[in-house]
Design a protein around this motif. Structure first.
Motif, PDB file in Angstrom:
ATOM      1  N   ASP A 132      -4.344 -62.912 -51.669  1.00  0.00           N
ATOM      2  CA  ASP A 132      -5.329 -63.910 -52.119  1.00  0.00           C
ATOM      3  C   ASP A 132      -4.829 -65.468 -51.770  1.00  0.00           C
ATOM      4  OD1 ASP A 132      -6.726 -62.184 -53.404  1.00  0.00           O
ATOM      5  OD2 ASP A 132      -5.475 -62.166 -55.469  1.00  0.00           O
ATOM      6  N   HIS A 133      -3.783 -65.572 -50.890  1.00  0.00           N
ATOM      7  CA  HIS A 133      -3.351 -66.786 -50.419  1.00  0.00           C
ATOM      8  C   HIS A 133      -2.374 -66.481 -49.125  1.00  0.00           C
ATOM      9  CE1 HIS A 133      -0.834 -70.441 -50.351  1.00  0.00           C
ATOM     10  NE2 HIS A 133      -1.375 -70.944 -51.354  1.00  0.00           N
ATOM     11  N   LEU A 134      -2.881 -67.399 -48.128  1.00  0.00           N
ATOM     12  CA  LEU A 134      -1.845 -67.468 -46.832  1.00  0.00           C
ATOM     13  C   LEU A 134      -1.593 -68.913 -46.608  1.00  0.00           C
ATOM     14  CD1 LEU A 134      -4.254 -65.315 -44.684  1.00  0.00           C
ATOM     15  CD2 LEU A 134      -1.945 -64.809 -45.484  1.00  0.00           C
ATOM     16  N   SER A 135      -0.402 -69.077 -45.907  1.00  0.00           N
ATOM     17  CA  SER A 135       0.018 -70.502 -45.399  1.00  0.00           C
ATOM     18  C   SER A 135       0.210 -70.246 -44.191  1.00  0.00           C
ATOM     19  CB  SER A 135       1.291 -70.758 -46.182  1.00  0.00           C
ATOM     20  OG  SER A 135       1.376 -71.036 -47.446  1.00  0.00           O
ATOM     21  N   LEU A 136      -0.871 -70.776 -43.416  1.00  0.00           N
ATOM     22  CA  LEU A 136      -0.735 -70.910 -41.904  1.00  0.00           C
ATOM     23  C   LEU A 136      -0.431 -71.987 -41.216  1.00  0.00           C
ATOM     24  CD1 LEU A 136      -4.101 -68.836 -42.018  1.00  0.00           C
ATOM     25  CD2 LEU A 136      -1.928 -67.849 -41.660  1.00  0.00           C
ATOM     26  N   TYR A 137       0.669 -72.029 -40.484  1.00  0.00           N
ATOM     27  CA  TYR A 137       1.108 -73.218 -39.789  1.00  0.00           C
ATOM     28  C   TYR A 137       1.278 -73.270 -38.399  1.00  0.00           C
ATOM     29  CZ  TYR A 137       3.108 -73.776 -44.347  1.00  0.00           C
ATOM     30  OH  TYR A 137       3.225 -73.618 -46.041  1.00  0.00           O
ATOM     31  N   GLN A 138       0.738 -74.378 -37.709  1.00  0.00           N
ATOM     32  CA  GLN A 138       1.074 -74.644 -36.265  1.00  0.00           C
ATOM     33  C   GLN A 138       2.432 -74.736 -35.964  1.00  0.00           C
ATOM     34  OE1 GLN A 138      -1.537 -76.345 -33.517  1.00  0.00           O
ATOM     35  NE2 GLN A 138      -3.397 -76.615 -35.320  1.00  0.00           N
ATOM     36  N   LEU A 139       2.878 -74.135 -34.910  1.00  0.00           N
ATOM     37  CA  LEU A 139       4.395 -74.436 -34.544  1.00  0.00           C
ATOM     38  C   LEU A 139       4.345 -75.898 -34.156  1.00  0.00           C
ATOM     39  CD1 LEU A 139       7.105 -73.172 -33.930  1.00  0.00           C
ATOM     40  CD2 LEU A 139       6.455 -72.937 -31.528  1.00  0.00           C
ATOM     41  N   THR A 140       5.376 -76.370 -34.949  1.00  0.00           N
ATOM     42  CA  THR A 140       5.763 -77.959 -34.672  1.00  0.00           C
ATOM     43  C   THR A 140       7.125 -77.965 -34.050  1.00  0.00           C
ATOM     44  OG1 THR A 140       4.233 -78.647 -36.395  1.00  0.00           O
ATOM     45  CG2 THR A 140       6.017 -80.299 -35.544  1.00  0.00           C
ATOM     46  N   ILE A 141       7.530 -78.629 -33.036  1.00  0.00           N
ATOM     47  CA  ILE A 141       8.955 -79.041 -32.650  1.00  0.00           C
ATOM     48  C   ILE A 141       9.329 -80.058 -33.421  1.00  0.00           C
ATOM     49  CG2 ILE A 141      10.264 -79.206 -30.500  1.00  0.00           C
ATOM     50  CD1 ILE A 141       8.486 -76.893 -30.635  1.00  0.00           C
ATOM     51  N   GLU A 142      10.265 -79.836 -34.156  1.00  0.00           N
ATOM     52  CA  GLU A 142      10.890 -80.942 -35.055  1.00  0.00           C
ATOM     53  C   GLU A 142      12.053 -81.401 -34.773  1.00  0.00           C
ATOM     54  OE1 GLU A 142       9.512 -81.940 -37.562  1.00  0.00           O
ATOM     55  OE2 GLU A 142       7.876 -80.274 -38.301  1.00  0.00           O
ATOM     56  N   PRO A 143      12.398 -82.765 -34.822  1.00  0.00           N
ATOM     57  CA  PRO A 143      13.552 -83.343 -34.340  1.00  0.00           C
ATOM     58  C   PRO A 143      14.988 -82.535 -34.899  1.00  0.00           C
ATOM     59  CG  PRO A 143      11.858 -84.995 -34.963  1.00  0.00           C
ATOM     60  CD  PRO A 143      11.401 -83.687 -35.487  1.00  0.00           C
ATOM     61  N   GLY A 144      15.724 -82.621 -34.088  1.00  0.00           N
ATOM     62  CA  GLY A 144      17.005 -82.234 -34.419  1.00  0.00           C
ATOM     63  C   GLY A 144      17.281 -80.530 -34.346  1.00  0.00           C
ATOM     64  N   THR A 145      15.843 -79.794 -34.214  1.00  0.00           N
ATOM     65  CA  THR A 145      16.091 -78.305 -34.291  1.00  0.00           C
ATOM     66  C   THR A 145      16.606 -77.896 -32.780  1.00  0.00           C
ATOM     67  OG1 THR A 145      13.793 -78.196 -33.626  1.00  0.00           O
ATOM     68  CG2 THR A 145      14.310 -78.243 -35.903  1.00  0.00           C
ATOM     69  N   ARG A 146      16.891 -76.215 -32.671  1.00  0.00           N
ATOM     70  CA  ARG A 146      17.249 -75.891 -31.685  1.00  0.00           C
ATOM     71  C   ARG A 146      16.015 -75.775 -30.723  1.00  0.00           C
ATOM     72  NH1 ARG A 146      18.402 -70.177 -31.202  1.00  0.00           N
ATOM     73  NH2 ARG A 146      18.643 -70.200 -33.587  1.00  0.00           N
ATOM     74  N   PHE A 147      14.688 -75.507 -31.087  1.00  0.00           N
ATOM     75  CA  PHE A 147      13.741 -75.617 -30.303  1.00  0.00           C
ATOM     76  C   PHE A 147      13.331 -76.864 -29.698  1.00  0.00           C
ATOM     77  CE2 PHE A 147      10.573 -72.047 -32.071  1.00  0.00           C
ATOM     78  CZ  PHE A 147      11.318 -71.092 -31.245  1.00  0.00           C
ATOM     79  N   GLU A 148      13.803 -78.082 -30.349  1.00  0.00           N
ATOM     80  CA  GLU A 148      13.695 -79.193 -29.614  1.00  0.00           C
ATOM     81  C   GLU A 148      14.711 -79.320 -28.223  1.00  0.00           C
ATOM     82  OE1 GLU A 148      13.985 -84.152 -30.570  1.00  0.00           O
ATOM     83  OE2 GLU A 148      15.689 -82.657 -31.339  1.00  0.00           O
ATOM     84  N   SER A 149      15.909 -78.870 -28.671  1.00  0.00           N
ATOM     85  CA  SER A 149      16.886 -78.961 -27.378  1.00  0.00           C
ATOM     86  C   SER A 149      15.968 -78.007 -26.362  1.00  0.00           C
ATOM     87  CB  SER A 149      18.004 -78.418 -27.885  1.00  0.00           C
ATOM     88  OG  SER A 149      18.654 -79.215 -28.831  1.00  0.00           O
ATOM     89  N   MET A 150      15.647 -76.993 -26.537  1.00  0.00           N
ATOM     90  CA  MET A 150      15.174 -75.684 -25.616  1.00  0.00           C
ATOM     91  C   MET A 150      14.020 -76.470 -24.984  1.00  0.00           C
ATOM     92  SD  MET A 150      15.392 -72.392 -28.109  1.00  0.00           S
ATOM     93  CE  MET A 150      14.631 -71.291 -26.680  1.00  0.00           C
ATOM     94  N   VAL A 151      13.202 -77.186 -25.664  1.00  0.00           N
ATOM     95  CA  VAL A 151      12.061 -77.920 -25.243  1.00  0.00           C
ATOM     96  C   VAL A 151      12.372 -79.100 -24.104  1.00  0.00           C
ATOM     97  CG1 VAL A 151       9.965 -79.389 -25.214  1.00  0.00           C
ATOM     98  CG2 VAL A 151      10.386 -77.329 -26.721  1.00  0.00           C
ATOM     99  N   ARG A 152      13.490 -79.812 -24.556  1.00  0.00           N
ATOM    100  CA  ARG A 152      14.031 -80.570 -23.683  1.00  0.00           C
ATOM    101  C   ARG A 152      14.724 -80.239 -22.457  1.00  0.00           C
ATOM    102  NH1 ARG A 152      16.470 -83.119 -27.463  1.00  0.00           N
ATOM    103  NH2 ARG A 152      18.635 -82.044 -27.137  1.00  0.00           N
TER     104      ARG A 152
END
Length: 393
Positions: free
Chosen positions: A198-218
């Protein structure tokens, strides 16, 4: 859900309902997209953690006498890694300190590994009646990319267990992942909607500062989804959830009427809540609180002072009004400007920019009816750009 539910009071009276947030900071591993206060430790002293959380709770309870709890939320980190006996002791202590509203909502965030799913029955017996499951994707390759420890089979098995054990179940998905097509997301969301929660949380992927994904994008290891493509997927999300009877009541949260997260609504409607555990924030009686963030520093503060508080700051009328607007305009129901003015002590005309509201109303992004202001679905897509224009403070 009615069109314009009455918001909660900004400064609830001493007899008003209170929400309690409990932070469990530990994870098996750190996900590459995560910027939450989560930590990996080889071992922890469960008895010491139980005692420290109980002490931190007692400190908050002494400052909020006469309040009943309307909700408890165990967040993290990964609170489903917490021994169920600790959850049981914290829930029992919370009831002794404050007393519970008759329909109290007690939510715990869980990762869908088989080890944690096996604890669900014990957590339900402890008093947890709502679980938020971090599925994050219904595709094995995507789960590997997101650094998750489970696969789809394991995740769906945990979901099935949760639906048999808990009164209410919600789960998270992350979309707008690299190379995810509109057809991919449509199929994935359609499958998610078929599970009957009866409930869903649906988030767009956000590249947050200080995360490993930020380093990978860089380092050009992957390219995030184009914002225009993300907007297309957002609009698809709104259309599909609305058609399924689970409209967005907040920008990323969808529910059948009556199944909204009561705890999170306390945040968005700017109600009072106590926050305990490492890094936890709270807001009570016009005061903002924050605990020490690093687990070891928080534990040392509890040992030294009997609580983990790092700061406790009085909020000015402008702070109260600004935060109430920024939080409340995330909600489909919007805000009541007269209510915010009365509760914060600010003049209504000082809260928002009338010219900006007129301009954005003409574009179909916001709607103003007397004191009631809300961001329309078309405007939610541009919320980060709209809020600085509307909020005059």
């Amino acid at each position: 859900m009615s069109a314009h539910p009455a918001p909660l009071s900004l400064n609830a009276s001493l007899t008003g309902a209170l929400a309690l947030y409990i932070h469990w900071p530990f994870c098996v591993s750190k996900c590459p997209y995560c910027d939450f206060n989560s930590h990996v430790r080889e071992s922890i002293d469960a008895d010491a953690w139980q005692a420290a959380l109980l002490a931190d709770m007692a400190h908050e309870a002494a400052l909020t006498p006469g309040r009943k709890l309307g909700s408890i939320f165990f967040g993290g980190g990964t609170p489903s890694l917490m021994p169920p006996r600790i959850a049981a002791s914290l829930i029992a202590a919370a009831e002794r300190h404050w007393g519970f509203a008759p329909d109290i909502e007690i939510t715990l965030e869980a990762n869908p590994s088989s080890v944690e799913a096996a604890r669900f029955a014990d957590l339900a017996a402890a008093g947890v009646n709502r679980v938020s499951l971090g599925l994050q994707a219904l595709d094995d390759a995507a789960l590997r990319f997101l650094g998750r420890a489970h696969d789809v089979r394991e995740g769906l098995a945990a979901l099935d267990t949760a639906q048999h054990v808990f009164d209410r179940v919600t789960f998270d998905l992350i979309y707008a992942r690299p190379d995810q097509s509109e057809a991919d997301w449509q199929a994935e969301l359609s499958r998610a909607l078929s599970f009957g929660t009866d409930h869903l949380s649906l988030y767009q992927l956000t590249i947050e500062p200080g995360t490993r994904f930020e380093s990978m994008v860089r380092r050009s290891e992957f390219t995030p989804a184009d914002p225009d493509h993300g907007a297309t997927l957002y609009e698809l999300t709104q259309a599909m959830t609305e058609a399924a009877g689970m409209p967005a009541y907040e920008i990323s949260n969808h529910a059948r009427p009556g199944q909204e997260s009561r705890h999170n609504l306390t945040y968005w409607r700017y109600g009072d809540y106590a926050g305990i555990g490492p890094g936890a924030h709270g807001r009570r009686g016009g005061c903002a609180t924050q605990r020490h963030r690093k687990p070891e520093n928080w534990m040392a503060a509890v040992d030294r002072n009997g609580h983990g508080l790092k700061s406790e700051d009085s909020l000015s009328p402008q702070d109260l009004a600004t935060e109430a607007l920024l939080m409340g305009l995330r909600l489909r129901e919007g805000v009541d400007l007269d209510h915010i003015a009365a509760s914060s002590g600010m003049a209504r005309e000082a809260l928002v920019d009338g010219e900006a509201i007129a301009r954005l109303s003409a574009l179909g992004f916001v709607q103003a009816e007397g004191p009631h202001l809300r961001v329309l679905p078309a405007g939610m897509l541009l919320l980060d750009a709209i809020l600085p224009q509307v909020v005059a403070l």
